[in-house]
Design a protein around this motif. Structure first.
Motif, short mmCIF file in Angstrom:
data_model
loop_
_atom_site.label_atom_id
_atom_site.label_comp_id
_atom_site.label_asym_id
_atom_site.label_seq_id
_atom_site.Cartn_x
_atom_site.Cartn_y
_atom_site.Cartn_z
N MET A 45 0.85 -1.18 0.00
CA MET A 45 0.00 0.00 0.00
C MET A 45 0.89 1.24 0.00
N GLN A 46 1.41 1.58 -1.17
CA GLN A 46 2.38 2.67 -1.23
C GLN A 46 1.69 4.04 -1.19
N ALA A 47 0.65 4.20 -2.02
CA ALA A 47 0.01 5.52 -2.09
C ALA A 47 -1.20 5.55 -1.15
N VAL A 48 -1.14 6.48 -0.20
CA VAL A 48 -2.19 6.57 0.83
C VAL A 48 -2.94 7.89 0.66
N GLY A 49 -4.25 7.81 0.63
CA GLY A 49 -5.06 9.03 0.63
C GLY A 49 -5.55 9.28 2.05
N VAL A 50 -5.56 10.54 2.46
CA VAL A 50 -6.11 10.89 3.76
C VAL A 50 -7.23 11.89 3.51
N VAL A 51 -8.41 11.60 4.05
CA VAL A 51 -9.57 12.47 3.84
C VAL A 51 -9.92 13.14 5.17
N GLY A 52 -9.85 14.48 5.19
CA GLY A 52 -10.11 15.23 6.43
C GLY A 52 -8.79 15.55 7.09
N LEU A 53 -8.44 16.85 7.13
CA LEU A 53 -7.11 17.23 7.64
C LEU A 53 -7.19 18.00 8.95
N GLY A 54 -8.07 17.55 9.83
CA GLY A 54 -8.08 18.09 11.20
C GLY A 54 -6.92 17.51 11.98
N THR A 55 -7.02 17.55 13.30
CA THR A 55 -5.92 17.08 14.15
C THR A 55 -5.54 15.65 13.79
N MET A 56 -6.53 14.77 13.69
CA MET A 56 -6.23 13.35 13.46
C MET A 56 -5.73 13.12 12.03
N GLY A 57 -6.42 13.68 11.05
CA GLY A 57 -6.03 13.46 9.65
C GLY A 57 -4.62 13.95 9.38
N ALA A 58 -4.31 15.14 9.89
CA ALA A 58 -2.96 15.69 9.67
C ALA A 58 -1.92 14.80 10.36
N GLY A 59 -2.24 14.35 11.57
CA GLY A 59 -1.30 13.48 12.30
C GLY A 59 -1.09 12.16 11.56
N ILE A 60 -2.17 11.60 11.04
CA ILE A 60 -2.08 10.33 10.30
C ILE A 60 -1.25 10.52 9.03
N ALA A 61 -1.49 11.64 8.34
CA ALA A 61 -0.72 11.93 7.12
C ALA A 61 0.77 12.03 7.45
N GLU A 62 1.08 12.71 8.56
CA GLU A 62 2.49 12.85 8.98
C GLU A 62 3.12 11.48 9.23
N VAL A 63 2.40 10.62 9.94
CA VAL A 63 2.92 9.28 10.27
C VAL A 63 3.16 8.48 8.98
N CYS A 64 2.23 8.57 8.03
CA CYS A 64 2.38 7.81 6.77
C CYS A 64 3.58 8.34 5.97
N LEU A 65 3.73 9.67 5.92
CA LEU A 65 4.86 10.25 5.20
C LEU A 65 6.18 9.82 5.84
N ALA A 66 6.20 9.86 7.18
CA ALA A 66 7.44 9.50 7.90
C ALA A 66 7.81 8.04 7.65
N ALA A 67 6.80 7.19 7.36
CA ALA A 67 7.07 5.77 7.11
C ALA A 67 7.40 5.51 5.64
N GLY A 68 7.43 6.57 4.81
CA GLY A 68 7.88 6.40 3.43
C GLY A 68 6.79 6.33 2.38
N HIS A 69 5.53 6.53 2.81
CA HIS A 69 4.43 6.48 1.84
C HIS A 69 4.30 7.79 1.07
N GLU A 70 3.67 7.68 -0.11
CA GLU A 70 3.19 8.88 -0.79
C GLU A 70 1.83 9.19 -0.18
N VAL A 71 1.55 10.45 0.06
CA VAL A 71 0.26 10.79 0.69
C VAL A 71 -0.45 11.85 -0.15
N ARG A 72 -1.70 11.54 -0.50
CA ARG A 72 -2.56 12.56 -1.11
C ARG A 72 -3.52 13.01 -0.01
N ALA A 73 -3.45 14.30 0.31
CA ALA A 73 -4.17 14.82 1.47
C ALA A 73 -5.33 15.69 1.01
N TYR A 74 -6.55 15.23 1.32
CA TYR A 74 -7.74 15.94 0.85
C TYR A 74 -8.56 16.48 2.02
#
Ligand code: CAA
Length: 284
Positions: A1-30
């Protein structure tokens, strides 16, 4: 699962996106709201700046992670993601409509995940039209720090999808714990009533909030006091989570303490509004 989409960029969404990026994923943040999207992106950038400052990451690695982040203004931009993680408001209709849309537009072999803490994952899965490919991935606040991800299993999920979801969470360097789709899963079924008991104790004893928090830290080994923790989670989130567990189990023992509703009415939602049980000067 290389490309991860995150929907909703509040506290949790932004934190989840950060964690996924730090682990090497591509993240599309919506996020459908431009202002929320910008705030979320800023939070992600601050998260990496914090890592560099703390010397847990080099500037080059932080730059590399941020280069894998693509802000998106349309949900359709997530169509080719391998995994989409939803972290929008805890409103059943909103989640159901979103998953129906994701079910229409995500690629056929994508896995769809919800970060819900309080809504039936089974109901969300059914709304997607492809319930075999939906799981719960429940992160804890602050997502970059807290090690747990509850991986929620519904009766519909394909065993391979579920195994992939566990492997994904472990790949984020998280503790992945399998959970049945029951109200509050595991942690909140214990934690949420404990926090309501802390509110009850505060109201009934008239204790100073700082003293109550200090007492639980020093006397029970809590990393932060319970009232400060409600402020971190959000007074509104604690209220809704309590109500959802009470409704789900049909047990009024889990109902939110009435003070929470009063605080929500007054806009005292905790850290995110600058005041809850405590007052806050800086943004989280
Ligand atoms: N984002 C990123 N990093 C953060 C952070 C944030 N929002 N807040 C704190 N940190 C980091 C700090 O930078 C610090 O890092 P270093 O150790 O590398 O220096 C580390 O976390 C510790 O922070 P502090 O020294 O500032 O303060 P602390 O020791 O009190 O830790 C805490 C802060 C990690 C939040 C800790 O108090 C804690 O674990 N609290 C309990 C949190 C908790 O229980 N969360 C679950 C809530 S329930 C939930 O989320 C589920 C739900 O469905 C409602």
């Amino acid at each position: 699962m290389q490309a991860v989409g995150v929907v909703g960029l509040g506290t949790m969404g932004a934190g989840i996106a950060e964690v996924c990026l730090a682990a090497g994923h591509e993240v599309r943040a919506y996020d459908g709201f431009e202002e929320a999207r910008e705030r979320g992106l800023e939070r992600i950038r601050r998260g990496f700046a914090r890592r560099v400052e703390k010397e847990t990451m080099t500037q080059a690695d932080a730059d590399d992670a941020l280069a894998r982040l693509t802000p998106c203004a349309a949900l359709a931009d997530l169509a080719d993601c391998d995994l989409v993680i939803e972290a929008v408001a805890e409103i059943p209709d909103v989640k159901h409509e979103l998953f129906a849309e994701l079910g229409r537009l995500a690629k056929a072999d994508a896995v769809l995940a919800t970060n819900t803490s309080a809504i039936s994952v089974t109901g969300i899965a059914e709304a997607s039209g492809r319930p075999d490919r939906v799981v719960g991935l429940h992160f804890f606040n602050p997502a970059p720090v807290m090690r747990l991800v509850e991986v929620v299993r519904t009766p519909h999920v394909d065993p391979q999808v579920y195994a992939d979801a566990i492997a994904f969470a472990e790949g984020l360097d998280k503790e992945a714990v399998p959970c049945p789709d029951t109200p509050g899963f595991l942690v909140n079924r214990v934690l949420v009533p404990m926090l309501n008991d802390a509110v009850r104790t505060f109201v009934e004893t008239g204790a100073d909030p700082a003293d109550l928090d200090r007492a639980l830290k020093a006397g029970a080994g809590w990393p932060m006091g319970p009232l400060a923790l409600i402020d971190l989670i959000g007074v509104d989130v604690q209220m809704h989570a309590s109500q959802a567990i009470a409704d789900g189990l049909g047990d009024p023992h889990y109902a939110p303490h009435p003070l929470l509703a009063e605080m929500v009415e007054q806009g005292r939602l905790g850290r995110k509004t600058g005041a809850g049980f405590h007052e806050y000067e800086s943004a989280p």
